[in-house]
Design an enzyme around this catalytic site. Structure first.
Site, PDB file in Angstrom:
ATOM      1  N   ASN A  21       0.901  -1.244  -0.015  1.00  0.00           N
ATOM      2  CA  ASN A  21       0.049   0.142  -0.109  1.00  0.00           C
ATOM      3  C   ASN A  21       0.864   1.062  -0.028  1.00  0.00           C
ATOM      4  O   ASN A  21       0.314   2.208  -0.596  1.00  0.00           O
ATOM      5  CB  ASN A  21      -1.079   0.149   1.255  1.00  0.00           C
ATOM      6  CG  ASN A  21      -2.340  -1.020   0.844  1.00  0.00           C
ATOM      7  OD1 ASN A  21      -3.094  -0.136   0.146  1.00  0.00           O
ATOM      8  ND2 ASN A  21      -2.166  -1.961   1.443  1.00  0.00           N
ATOM      9  N   ILE A  99      -1.776  -1.490  17.855  1.00  0.00           N
ATOM     10  CA  ILE A  99      -3.053  -0.659  18.485  1.00  0.00           C
ATOM     11  C   ILE A  99      -2.480   0.506  19.121  1.00  0.00           C
ATOM     12  O   ILE A  99      -1.574   0.449  20.067  1.00  0.00           O
ATOM     13  CB  ILE A  99      -3.628  -1.480  19.610  1.00  0.00           C
ATOM     14  CG1 ILE A  99      -4.272  -2.915  18.599  1.00  0.00           C
ATOM     15  CG2 ILE A  99      -4.818  -0.692  20.098  1.00  0.00           C
ATOM     16  CD1 ILE A  99      -4.915  -3.903  19.583  1.00  0.00           C
ATOM     17  N   LEU A 100      -3.077   1.720  18.732  1.00  0.00           N
ATOM     18  CA  LEU A 100      -2.564   2.903  19.085  1.00  0.00           C
ATOM     19  C   LEU A 100      -3.294   3.389  20.323  1.00  0.00           C
ATOM     20  O   LEU A 100      -4.330   3.015  20.475  1.00  0.00           O
ATOM     21  CB  LEU A 100      -2.569   3.891  17.957  1.00  0.00           C
ATOM     22  CG  LEU A 100      -1.644   3.529  17.098  1.00  0.00           C
ATOM     23  CD1 LEU A 100      -2.276   4.555  15.448  1.00  0.00           C
ATOM     24  CD2 LEU A 100      -0.321   4.038  17.327  1.00  0.00           C
ATOM     25  N   ASN A 114      -6.812   4.958   8.343  1.00  0.00           N
ATOM     26  CA  ASN A 114      -6.491   3.523   8.359  1.00  0.00           C
ATOM     27  C   ASN A 114      -6.906   2.882   7.209  1.00  0.00           C
ATOM     28  O   ASN A 114      -7.873   3.000   6.625  1.00  0.00           O
ATOM     29  CB  ASN A 114      -6.656   2.601   9.495  1.00  0.00           C
ATOM     30  CG  ASN A 114      -6.210   1.351   9.626  1.00  0.00           C
ATOM     31  OD1 ASN A 114      -5.323   0.931   9.301  1.00  0.00           O
ATOM     32  ND2 ASN A 114      -7.149   0.432  10.091  1.00  0.00           N
ATOM     33  N   HIS A 116      -8.196  -1.117   6.063  1.00  0.00           N
ATOM     34  CA  HIS A 116      -8.669  -2.278   6.748  1.00  0.00           C
ATOM     35  C   HIS A 116      -9.227  -3.327   5.774  1.00  0.00           C
ATOM     36  O   HIS A 116     -10.188  -3.053   5.005  1.00  0.00           O
ATOM     37  CB  HIS A 116      -9.765  -1.857   8.094  1.00  0.00           C
ATOM     38  CG  HIS A 116     -10.146  -3.285   8.967  1.00  0.00           C
ATOM     39  ND1 HIS A 116      -9.311  -3.847   9.715  1.00  0.00           N
ATOM     40  CD2 HIS A 116     -11.110  -4.297   8.753  1.00  0.00           C
ATOM     41  CE1 HIS A 116      -9.621  -5.012  10.253  1.00  0.00           C
ATOM     42  NE2 HIS A 116     -10.692  -5.184   9.606  1.00  0.00           N
ATOM     43  N   SER A 143     -11.772  -1.077   3.467  1.00  0.00           N
ATOM     44  CA  SER A 143     -12.369   0.183   3.923  1.00  0.00           C
ATOM     45  C   SER A 143     -11.342   1.090   4.374  1.00  0.00           C
ATOM     46  O   SER A 143     -10.209   0.638   5.087  1.00  0.00           O
ATOM     47  CB  SER A 143     -13.208  -0.136   5.194  1.00  0.00           C
ATOM     48  OG  SER A 143     -14.367  -1.168   4.834  1.00  0.00           O
ATOM     49  N   GLU A 150     -11.885   4.071  18.970  1.00  0.00           N
ATOM     50  CA  GLU A 150     -12.563   2.519  18.794  1.00  0.00           C
ATOM     51  C   GLU A 150     -11.887   1.742  17.679  1.00  0.00           C
ATOM     52  O   GLU A 150     -11.754   2.399  16.541  1.00  0.00           O
ATOM     53  CB  GLU A 150     -13.890   2.906  18.397  1.00  0.00           C
ATOM     54  CG  GLU A 150     -14.941   1.560  18.666  1.00  0.00           C
ATOM     55  CD  GLU A 150     -15.973   1.246  18.099  1.00  0.00           C
ATOM     56  OE1 GLU A 150     -16.686   0.536  17.769  1.00  0.00           O
ATOM     57  OE2 GLU A 150     -16.530   2.761  18.014  1.00  0.00           O
ATOM     58  N   LEU A 151     -11.081   0.527  17.943  1.00  0.00           N
ATOM     59  CA  LEU A 151     -10.512  -0.159  16.882  1.00  0.00           C
ATOM     60  C   LEU A 151     -11.076  -0.536  15.951  1.00  0.00           C
ATOM     61  O   LEU A 151     -12.116  -1.077  16.009  1.00  0.00           O
ATOM     62  CB  LEU A 151      -9.990  -1.317  17.608  1.00  0.00           C
ATOM     63  CG  LEU A 151      -8.789  -2.340  16.908  1.00  0.00           C
ATOM     64  CD1 LEU A 151      -7.690  -1.600  16.679  1.00  0.00           C
ATOM     65  CD2 LEU A 151      -8.700  -3.673  17.620  1.00  0.00           C
ATOM     66  N   ASP A 152     -10.569  -0.035  14.703  1.00  0.00           N
ATOM     67  CA  ASP A 152     -11.058  -0.212  13.407  1.00  0.00           C
ATOM     68  C   ASP A 152     -12.556   0.245  13.354  1.00  0.00           C
ATOM     69  O   ASP A 152     -13.617  -0.164  12.657  1.00  0.00           O
ATOM     70  CB  ASP A 152     -11.185  -1.728  13.050  1.00  0.00           C
ATOM     71  CG  ASP A 152      -9.860  -2.259  12.955  1.00  0.00           C
ATOM     72  OD1 ASP A 152      -9.087  -1.521  12.525  1.00  0.00           O
ATOM     73  OD2 ASP A 152      -9.713  -3.414  13.122  1.00  0.00           O
ATOM     74  N   GLN A 178      -6.163  -6.945  -1.953  1.00  0.00           N
ATOM     75  CA  GLN A 178      -5.157  -5.884  -1.948  1.00  0.00           C
ATOM     76  C   GLN A 178      -4.776  -5.137  -3.171  1.00  0.00           C
ATOM     77  O   GLN A 178      -4.677  -3.908  -3.265  1.00  0.00           O
ATOM     78  CB  GLN A 178      -3.805  -6.703  -1.708  1.00  0.00           C
ATOM     79  CG  GLN A 178      -3.575  -6.926  -0.022  1.00  0.00           C
ATOM     80  CD  GLN A 178      -1.993  -6.716   0.255  1.00  0.00           C
ATOM     81  OE1 GLN A 178      -1.247  -7.100  -0.581  1.00  0.00           O
ATOM     82  NE2 GLN A 178      -1.834  -6.368   1.602  1.00  0.00           N
TER      83      GLN A 178
HETATM   84  C1  GAR Z   1      -3.220  -4.527   4.067  1.00  0.00           C
HETATM   85  O1  GAR Z   1      -3.876  -5.533   3.260  1.00  0.00           O
HETATM   86  C2  GAR Z   1      -3.886  -4.049   4.852  1.00  0.00           C
HETATM   87  O2  GAR Z   1      -5.460  -3.929   4.822  1.00  0.00           O
HETATM   88  C3  GAR Z   1      -3.798  -4.692   6.269  1.00  0.00           C
HETATM   89  O3  GAR Z   1      -2.559  -5.195   6.251  1.00  0.00           O
HETATM   90  C4  GAR Z   1      -2.270  -5.038   4.769  1.00  0.00           C
HETATM   91  C5  GAR Z   1      -0.820  -4.615   4.645  1.00  0.00           C
HETATM   92  O4  GAR Z   1      -0.306  -5.075   3.493  1.00  0.00           O
HETATM   93  N1  GAR Z   1      -4.021  -4.030   7.531  1.00  0.00           N
HETATM   94  C6  GAR Z   1      -4.605  -4.498   8.511  1.00  0.00           C
HETATM   95  O5  GAR Z   1      -4.849  -5.638   8.829  1.00  0.00           O
HETATM   96  C7  GAR Z   1      -4.796  -3.648   9.673  1.00  0.00           C
HETATM   97  N2  GAR Z   1      -5.472  -4.242  10.646  1.00  0.00           N
HETATM   98  P1  GAR Z   1       0.965  -4.080   2.945  1.00  0.00           P
HETATM   99  O6  GAR Z   1       2.056  -3.953   3.747  1.00  0.00           O
HETATM  100  O7  GAR Z   1       1.429  -4.855   1.501  1.00  0.00           O
HETATM  101  O8  GAR Z   1       0.333  -2.565   2.508  1.00  0.00           O
END
Ligand code: GAR
Length: 220
Positions: A21, A99-100, A114, A116, A143, A150-152, A178
């Site tokens: 990402n 977690i922040l 973020n 998710h 998303s 609140e987490l996510d 992804q």
């Molecule tokens: C992504 O798919 C993102 O949505 C997820 O981690 C991956 C990171 O991929 N995030 C979470 O699960 C957060 N709770 P990347 O390092 O290749 O961007």
């Protein structure tokens, strides 16, 4: 390193892993009319591949290893000190698997996004792809939301859907999701940098209007 472009909003990325990402965002930010600049990547994993991606892209990095701290508060305080040096307008979490604390989230309220890997509010937390498969869902997705205490659970700005095929596995589904993330996150970051999205009291404002439901990237 690339020279700063002083007029463009400053984007700082926090990541823990591969950084696909981050890569998508850097690639988008190199397009001529992109309204923001990626100024740094912060990472809590010293071996994460995102650090190599950043080096390749001439983006500055810093590592704050959570294992060096005995509490979440101390880790977040150190992370915050690093972040403030870059004076970011926007902080994006891109696979940042910590977690922040409330203090951290409050300090950057309205500037913290973020991504998710689920269609929130479904499947907060971990293992989202397997949970979607186990539930027999026919659609799944990703998303982008403002981060709140609140987490996510912060207000969702935009989502992208994928269809779940009968032969999908956790890995094939993760791959499909992804691909959507790499389209979706740069779009939302663009909107933010253009001043089009803001965090209201408990909702997203898009062009000054309350967003009744998340923006959608079509499944195709
Ligand atoms: C992504 O798919 C993102 O949505 C997820 O981690 C991956 C990171 O991929 N995030 C979470 O699960 C957060 N709770 P990347 O390092 O290749 O961007």
């Amino acid at each position: 390193m690339m020279a700063d472009q002083p007029t463009l909003p400053r984007i700082l990325v926090l990541a823990s892993g591969s950084g696909t990402n981050f890569q998508a965002l850097v690639d988008a930010s190199r397009e001529r009319d992109f309204p923001g600049q990626v100024v740094a990547v912060g990472c809590n994993q010293p071996q994460a591949f995102v650090l190599e991606r950043a080096a390749q892209a001439n983006v500055e990095t810093f590592v704050v290893n959570h294992k060096d701290f005995s509490s979440r508060d101390e880790f977040d305080a150190a992370l915050m000190a690093h972040i403030l040096r870059y004076n970011p307008d926007l902080i994006i979490l891109a696979g940042f698997m910590r977690i922040l604390t409330t203090d951290f989230v409050r300090a950057f309220r309205g500037k913290l996004l973020n991504i998710h890997p689920s269609l929130l509010p479904r499947y907060t937390g971990l293992n989202t792809h397997q949970r979607a498969l186990d539930a027999g869902d026919s659609t799944h997705g990703t998303s982008v939301h403002f981060v709140t205490e609140e987490l996510d659970g912060g207000p969702v700005i935009a989502q992208a859907e994928v269809s779940v095929a009968p032969d999908d596995t956790r890995d094939t589904l993760a791959e499909k999701v992804q691909q959507k993330e790499h389209l979706l996150y740069p779009i939302v970051v663009r909107w933010f940098c253009e001043g089009r999205i803001q965090l209201g009291r408990e909702q997203v404002l898009f062009d000054g209007q309350t967003l009744d439901s998340p923006m959608r990237l079509p499944d195709n």
